[in-house]
Every structure is written in structure tokens, then in C-alpha cells.
Design an enzyme around this catalytic site. Structure first.
Site, PDB file in Angstrom:
ATOM      1  N   SER A  60      40.365  38.602  40.540  1.00 31.28           N
ATOM      2  CA  SER A  60      39.231  39.509  40.137  1.00 31.28           C
ATOM      3  C   SER A  60      38.380  38.715  39.278  1.00 31.28           C
ATOM      4  O   SER A  60      38.772  37.850  38.403  1.00 31.28           O
ATOM      5  CB  SER A  60      39.533  40.790  39.447  1.00 31.28           C
TER       6      SER A  60
HETATM    7  N1  SAH Z   1      45.390  41.012  39.569  1.00 35.51           N
HETATM    8  C1  SAH Z   1      45.143  40.018  40.571  1.00 35.51           C
HETATM    9  C2  SAH Z   1      44.090  40.623  41.307  1.00 35.51           C
HETATM   10  C3  SAH Z   1      44.669  40.066  42.677  1.00 35.51           C
HETATM   11  S1  SAH Z   1      43.733  40.836  44.024  1.00 35.51           S
HETATM   12  C4  SAH Z   1      44.665  38.771  39.627  1.00 35.51           C
HETATM   13  O1  SAH Z   1      44.325  38.776  38.413  1.00 35.51           O
HETATM   14  O2  SAH Z   1      44.583  37.800  40.378  1.00 35.51           O
HETATM   15  C5  SAH Z   1      44.818  42.293  44.468  1.00 35.51           C
HETATM   16  C6  SAH Z   1      46.397  41.918  44.748  1.00 35.51           C
HETATM   17  O3  SAH Z   1      47.083  43.122  44.996  1.00 35.51           O
HETATM   18  C7  SAH Z   1      46.493  41.009  46.162  1.00 35.51           C
HETATM   19  O4  SAH Z   1      47.147  39.894  45.698  1.00 35.51           O
HETATM   20  C8  SAH Z   1      47.294  41.936  47.095  1.00 35.51           C
HETATM   21  O5  SAH Z   1      48.248  41.032  47.836  1.00 35.51           O
HETATM   22  C9  SAH Z   1      47.975  42.705  46.225  1.00 35.51           C
HETATM   23  N2  SAH Z   1      48.304  44.243  46.885  1.00 35.51           N
HETATM   24  C10 SAH Z   1      47.551  44.916  47.687  1.00 35.51           C
HETATM   25  N3  SAH Z   1      48.402  46.039  48.068  1.00 35.51           N
HETATM   26  C11 SAH Z   1      49.616  45.702  47.208  1.00 35.51           C
HETATM   27  C12 SAH Z   1      50.688  46.741  47.199  1.00 35.51           C
HETATM   28  N4  SAH Z   1      50.632  48.054  47.678  1.00 35.51           N
HETATM   29  N5  SAH Z   1      51.712  46.259  46.291  1.00 35.51           N
HETATM   30  C13 SAH Z   1      51.530  45.258  45.733  1.00 35.51           C
HETATM   31  N6  SAH Z   1      50.516  44.503  45.579  1.00 35.51           N
HETATM   32  C14 SAH Z   1      49.566  44.800  46.604  1.00 35.51           C
END
Ligand code: SAH
Length: 212
Positions: A60
């Protein structure tokens, strides 16, 4: 521009975007965001931009991290659940402000890299696992705070159940009708109080039994 001036410019950008909590700003200033970015993207770590991290996912943008972290209102006694570890950057920011962070990611590949970074930085109050975060983390519930970093279609009911009374969840919700909204959900004795914090963009939250 040297790295320090880039960082100062980013912090000013966060302030003008509404992030005023000095603890949140200090945590963002202290944590090396470049460590969480792929090598080739490291020079962009202090831009207010998302960064691709593989598996079609992105970390993000700093203003989103700051806004969500501030909305979560954590302190050094708080136990937090994060859904969507991704690069690990958001968990790292929270770990400097809370007692313990539990974080779940559906891609093993991303989780393993994030865990290496936590170890490198000696951030020992983060516990991470691979799984479907829409199911929460039953063994560790209830949580005082829950942060979902991928867009859900509605407030995930299991997560709301794993929130303690008085607890706060910050979750981007995209019902398909318009722009995704960032919701702040407070669990009360009577149910859920929901506050719309405005528009936000996120990769989707995918409920399933494992990555494709
Ligand atoms: N907090 C992260 C943002 C990553 S983007 C950072 O600081 O980099 C969102 C993430 O959510 C992705 O890696 C995606 O694989 C994950 N995601 C999506 N659906 C999910 C689920 N049901 N359970 C766990 N992770 C999930």
C-alpha cells in the site's frame, strides 16, 4: 534528492493528507520502507505510491498505511490482527506501536519474504501465518484491533466476531456499486457502529482455501 530529504517530503505529504498522529508519523519515519520493496523498486520507497511485490499484489502507498494506522488508534497494550501481510510493511509499522501483531497472508511466497524481513529488523512481536484471513485467527481471538489491507465486498462477519467489545476494525469495502470505501467499524454491546472514512483503492480480498 538524498534519502533523508525524500523521507521528509513524504512525512510532509502524509501530514497534508491528514495523518497528524505523531506516533504514527514517527514509526513511518523510522521504518526503512525500502527493505520491504523488491530490489529494483527500492529507489521509489519514499514516494507516496504503491509498489508491486509479486503474486500480482502491491504494498500500500504510505498515505494509506498512515491513514489506516491512525484510524486504528493503537497503543503499546494493543493486540492487533492484520489480514493481508503482503510485503510486511504495514505489520512492521504496527509492530512499533502495539504490543503484538498477528498477520495472515494467502501467498506463502509473500509471507516467507515478509518473515525474513521481520527477522532481519529484529521485529519480534509479529506472528505471521499463511491462510485465509477472512476466517480470522480463532486461537488468538479476540482482537482489540483488526486491519484488513485488501478490499472486502462487505464487513467480513467472522472478523467482526473476533473483535473484542469496544474493538476497532479498519477495512476497505468495495460493494461493486462505486468507489471502494474505507470503513471504520467499532464493535459495541449492541452490534457494529460503522463510519465511512472516504474513498480508497485496494487489491481484492479473496476468500478461499489457498492461492491459485
Ligand atoms: N499490508 C500489505 C498490503 C498488501 S496488499 C503491505 O503492507 O504490503 C494485500 C494483501 O492481501 C496481498 O498480499 C494479498 O495476497 C492478501 N490477501 C488477499 N486476500 C486475502 C485473504 N483472504 N487472506 C489473507 N491474505 C489475503
Amino acid at each position: 534528492m538524498n534519502p533523508d530529504s525524500r523521507k521528509i517530503r513524504l512525512i510532509m505529504h502524509l501530514r497534508s493528507g491528514g495523518v497528524h498522529d505523531t506516533r504514527v508519523l514517527a514509526a513511518i519515519e523510522r521504518i526503512p520502507r525500502e527493505v520491504f520493496a523488491p530490489e529494483s523498486m527500492r529507489d521509489q520507497a519514499y514516494e507516496n505510491a504503491t509498489i508491486p511485490i509479486g503474486c500480482h499484489q502491491t504494498m500500500s502507498a504510505p498515505l494509506v498505511v498512515g491513514t489506516m494506522t491512525q484510524a486504528l488508534q493503537v497503543d503499546e497494550r494493543t493486540k492487533v490482527l492484520e489480514v493481508g501481510t503482503g510485503s510486511g510493511y504495514q505489520a512492521a509499522v504496527l509492530s512499533r506501536l502495539c504490543r503484538r501483531v498477528y498477520t495472515i497472508e494467502r501467498y506463502r511466497e509473500l509471507l516467507e519474504i515478509a518473515e525474513q524481513r521481520f527477522a532481519e529488523l529484529a521485529f519480534t512481536n509479529i506472528t505471521a501465518k499463511v491462510g485465509d484471513g477472512t476466517l480470522g485467527w480463532r486461537e488468538q481471538a479476540p482482537f482489540e484491533r483488526i486491519i484488513v489491507t485488501a478490499a472486502a465486498t462487505d464487513v467480513p462477519p467472522v472478523l467482526a466476531e473476533q473483535l473484542s467489545i469496544g474493538g476497532v476494525m479498519v477495512v476497505p469495502v468495495d460493494d461493486g456499486a462505486g468507489e471502494p470505501r474505507l470503513l471504520k467499524v467499532v464493535r459495541t454491546e449492541q452490534g457494529l457502529d460503522i463510519d465511512d472514512m472516504g474513498e480508497i483503492r485496494f487489491v481484492p480480498l479473496i476468500a478461499d482455501t489457498g492461492p491459485e
